[in-house]
Write a protein that holds these residues in place. Sequence first.
Motif, PDB file in Angstrom:
ATOM      1  N   PHE A   1       0.822  -1.204   0.000  1.00  0.00           N
ATOM      2  CA  PHE A   1       0.000   0.000   0.000  1.00  0.00           C
ATOM      3  C   PHE A   1       0.865   1.267   0.000  1.00  0.00           C
ATOM      4  N   LEU A   2       1.917   1.283   0.830  1.00  0.00           N
ATOM      5  CA  LEU A   2       2.783   2.465   0.878  1.00  0.00           C
ATOM      6  C   LEU A   2       3.515   2.669  -0.446  1.00  0.00           C
ATOM      7  N   ARG A   3       3.928   1.584  -1.085  1.00  0.00           N
ATOM      8  CA  ARG A   3       4.604   1.707  -2.377  1.00  0.00           C
ATOM      9  C   ARG A   3       3.650   2.289  -3.420  1.00  0.00           C
ATOM     10  N   ALA A   4       2.422   1.784  -3.448  1.00  0.00           N
ATOM     11  CA  ALA A   4       1.441   2.297  -4.403  1.00  0.00           C
ATOM     12  C   ALA A   4       1.091   3.756  -4.099  1.00  0.00           C
ATOM     13  N   SER A   5       0.969   4.104  -2.817  1.00  0.00           N
ATOM     14  CA  SER A   5       0.652   5.487  -2.439  1.00  0.00           C
ATOM     15  C   SER A   5       1.768   6.433  -2.826  1.00  0.00           C
ATOM     16  N   LEU A   6       3.023   6.008  -2.635  1.00  0.00           N
ATOM     17  CA  LEU A   6       4.151   6.861  -2.985  1.00  0.00           C
ATOM     18  C   LEU A   6       4.200   7.106  -4.487  1.00  0.00           C
ATOM     19  N   SER A   7       3.959   6.057  -5.275  1.00  0.00           N
ATOM     20  CA  SER A   7       3.960   6.228  -6.733  1.00  0.00           C
ATOM     21  C   SER A   7       2.854   7.171  -7.162  1.00  0.00           C
ATOM     22  N   ALA A   8       1.685   7.031  -6.544  1.00  0.00           N
ATOM     23  CA  ALA A   8       0.552   7.883  -6.912  1.00  0.00           C
ATOM     24  C   ALA A   8       0.813   9.332  -6.529  1.00  0.00           C
ATOM     25  N   SER A   9       1.466   9.560  -5.379  1.00  0.00           N
ATOM     26  CA  SER A   9       1.700  10.930  -4.916  1.00  0.00           C
ATOM     27  C   SER A   9       2.701  11.663  -5.780  1.00  0.00           C
ATOM     28  N   ARG A  10       3.546  10.929  -6.509  1.00  0.00           N
ATOM     29  CA  ARG A  10       4.560  11.561  -7.347  1.00  0.00           C
ATOM     30  C   ARG A  10       4.120  11.714  -8.799  1.00  0.00           C
ATOM     31  N   ALA A  11       3.024  11.088  -9.179  1.00  0.00           N
ATOM     32  CA  ALA A  11       2.586  11.097 -10.573  1.00  0.00           C
ATOM     33  C   ALA A  11       1.641  12.265 -10.839  1.00  0.00           C
ATOM     34  N   GLU A  12       1.725  12.802 -12.043  1.00  0.00           N
ATOM     35  CA  GLU A  12       0.795  13.849 -12.452  1.00  0.00           C
ATOM     36  C   GLU A  12      -0.511  13.262 -12.944  1.00  0.00           C
ATOM     37  N   HIS A  13      -0.439  12.059 -13.504  1.00  0.00           N
ATOM     38  CA  HIS A  13      -1.626  11.390 -13.997  1.00  0.00           C
ATOM     39  C   HIS A  13      -1.583   9.933 -13.567  1.00  0.00           C
ATOM     40  N   ALA A  14      -2.742   9.320 -13.543  1.00  0.00           N
ATOM     41  CA  ALA A  14      -2.842   7.907 -13.198  1.00  0.00           C
ATOM     42  C   ALA A  14      -3.885   7.289 -14.113  1.00  0.00           C
ATOM     43  N   THR A  15      -4.013   5.981 -14.025  1.00  0.00           N
ATOM     44  CA  THR A  15      -5.066   5.292 -14.750  1.00  0.00           C
ATOM     45  C   THR A  15      -6.064   4.735 -13.741  1.00  0.00           C
ATOM     46  N   VAL A  16      -7.242   4.445 -14.232  1.00  0.00           N
ATOM     47  CA  VAL A  16      -8.242   3.846 -13.353  1.00  0.00           C
ATOM     48  C   VAL A  16      -7.720   2.531 -12.798  1.00  0.00           C
ATOM     49  N   GLY A  17      -7.010   1.759 -13.631  1.00  0.00           N
ATOM     50  CA  GLY A  17      -6.455   0.488 -13.168  1.00  0.00           C
ATOM     51  C   GLY A  17      -5.491   0.669 -12.011  1.00  0.00           C
ATOM     52  N   ALA A  18      -4.591   1.665 -12.111  1.00  0.00           N
ATOM     53  CA  ALA A  18      -3.627   1.906 -11.037  1.00  0.00           C
ATOM     54  C   ALA A  18      -4.331   2.389  -9.774  1.00  0.00           C
ATOM     55  N   GLU A  19      -5.340   3.238  -9.928  1.00  0.00           N
ATOM     56  CA  GLU A  19      -6.080   3.733  -8.764  1.00  0.00           C
ATOM     57  C   GLU A  19      -6.858   2.610  -8.082  1.00  0.00           C
ATOM     58  N   VAL A  20      -7.410   1.713  -8.880  1.00  0.00           N
ATOM     59  CA  VAL A  20      -8.145   0.572  -8.309  1.00  0.00           C
ATOM     60  C   VAL A  20      -7.186  -0.388  -7.613  1.00  0.00           C
ATOM     61  N   ASP A  21      -5.998  -0.572  -8.176  1.00  0.00           N
ATOM     62  CA  ASP A  21      -4.999  -1.434  -7.528  1.00  0.00           C
ATOM     63  C   ASP A  21      -4.581  -0.846  -6.180  1.00  0.00           C
ATOM     64  N   LEU A  22      -4.477   0.491  -6.106  1.00  0.00           N
ATOM     65  CA  LEU A  22      -4.161   1.128  -4.835  1.00  0.00           C
ATOM     66  C   LEU A  22      -5.286   0.894  -3.825  1.00  0.00           C
ATOM     67  N   ALA A  23      -6.538   1.040  -4.282  1.00  0.00           N
ATOM     68  CA  ALA A  23      -7.666   0.784  -3.396  1.00  0.00           C
ATOM     69  C   ALA A  23      -7.693  -0.676  -2.945  1.00  0.00           C
ATOM     70  N   ARG A  24      -7.332  -1.589  -3.851  1.00  0.00           N
ATOM     71  CA  ARG A  24      -7.295  -3.005  -3.489  1.00  0.00           C
ATOM     72  C   ARG A  24      -6.241  -3.269  -2.415  1.00  0.00           C
ATOM     73  N   ALA A  25      -5.045  -2.637  -2.557  1.00  0.00           N
ATOM     74  CA  ALA A  25      -3.996  -2.816  -1.553  1.00  0.00           C
ATOM     75  C   ALA A  25      -4.450  -2.292  -0.198  1.00  0.00           C
ATOM     76  N   TYR A  26      -5.152  -1.172  -0.207  1.00  0.00           N
ATOM     77  CA  TYR A  26      -5.667  -0.597   1.038  1.00  0.00           C
ATOM     78  C   TYR A  26      -6.688  -1.527   1.679  1.00  0.00           C
ATOM     79  N   LEU A  27      -7.613  -2.034   0.879  1.00  0.00           N
ATOM     80  CA  LEU A  27      -8.648  -2.921   1.421  1.00  0.00           C
ATOM     81  C   LEU A  27      -8.061  -4.258   1.858  1.00  0.00           C
ATOM     82  N   ASP A  28      -7.058  -4.767   1.110  1.00  0.00           N
ATOM     83  CA  ASP A  28      -6.361  -5.992   1.531  1.00  0.00           C
ATOM     84  C   ASP A  28      -5.758  -5.821   2.918  1.00  0.00           C
ATOM     85  N   LEU A  29      -5.130  -4.663   3.117  1.00  0.00           N
ATOM     86  CA  LEU A  29      -4.489  -4.396   4.400  1.00  0.00           C
ATOM     87  C   LEU A  29      -5.527  -4.333   5.520  1.00  0.00           C
TER      88      LEU A  29
END
Length: 370
Positions: free
Chosen positions: A222-250
């Motif tokens: 989750f922290l790895r996905a959050s760090l990547s998202a915080s540094r990116a200017e754009h994301a995809t729905v797939g990447a955002e959903v994967d981040l949500a999945r990591a959060y819910l898994d945790l």
Amino acid sequence: MPHATDIPSLHPLEIFPPFRRWPRSPQREIVFTIIWDAIVGVVLACVLYVSGSGKPFVPLLAEMLVASNAIGFLIHGMMHVLRRVAPGRTGPAMRAARLLLTACCALVGMAFTDAVMGGGGTFATLLHTGALGRYLPGAGAVALLMAAVLAAGERRVARELEAARQQEQIAEAARLLAEAQLRTLQAQIEPHFLYNTLANVVSLIGPDPDRARHMLERLIDFLRASLSASRAEHATVGAEVDLARAYLDLLTVRMGTRLRFRIDVEPSCRDAVIPPMLIQPLVENAVMHGIEPKVEGGTVVVCARRTDAGLCVEVLDDGAGLVPAAPRPGSGVGLSNLRERLRTLHGNSAQVQLLENQDGGVTSRLILPI
């Protein structure tokens, strides 16, 4: 953005605001020259007639129209040649050259008019220096008048260019400030969430080390996905959903059977480009305010699909619903910040909706332009 020195060639007729709306072109310049020459000719004929020139108005008007068109088109042609010879040149030297050329064109135009109207001999005779001397005051007056008109137009254009440049600088500063604010918001992770998760890991190390290890692995994901998202200017729905999945898994490791989740995303939506960290706040809100307050827990469903309105992302829960709750600690990215981000990025073309489900719980709906 052009600077104040990059002033385009102006036509005297542009002193009148309605004529500024027409885009510049060679055809427009010719039409404008005809109109300007006609205005000048009529004005001169009226002034001379009222001042008592002794000529009937119609012959006087014809003479002034011939003179104004001869002078106007000579100036028009010479200014065109000057721009071709010295393209993009500005400054005192160019203004002096325009003034001199205008005076020469006025001198020749007046001599040509006298020759055509039959009042001053042949054109060749009038070109003699002594004969041309009587036209010098009029040519000087024409040159000074044209210089004053063009200078006023250039000052107006310079002011408009400077105002446009300042507006662009303000807009750029606002954009950079908004980006900095968005990055700050994206980088935020609720401290109480991290503290609680790490406390759970510590408490599980002794009695259930496998579960503690699994929870720590999910936290790292989750922290790895959050760090990547915080540094990116754009994301995809797939990447955002994967981040949500990591959060819910945790959270499922921490909450056990009290939390269940399902991801339902149309394959055509996964590559859609959206701003980062938009879905995560909706998922956090569903767990924090919907599932955690409910003793028996509940289910969170993340959906994404394309609609006529754009991209529709929904986070549904069957938790406590829209009921007043005690303030929670933490400084995460809330729904108010999410709305502000969308307003900054998309104006009124994006929406965040909170809908109470008929069977309990809340649906958080995010509508984005594609």
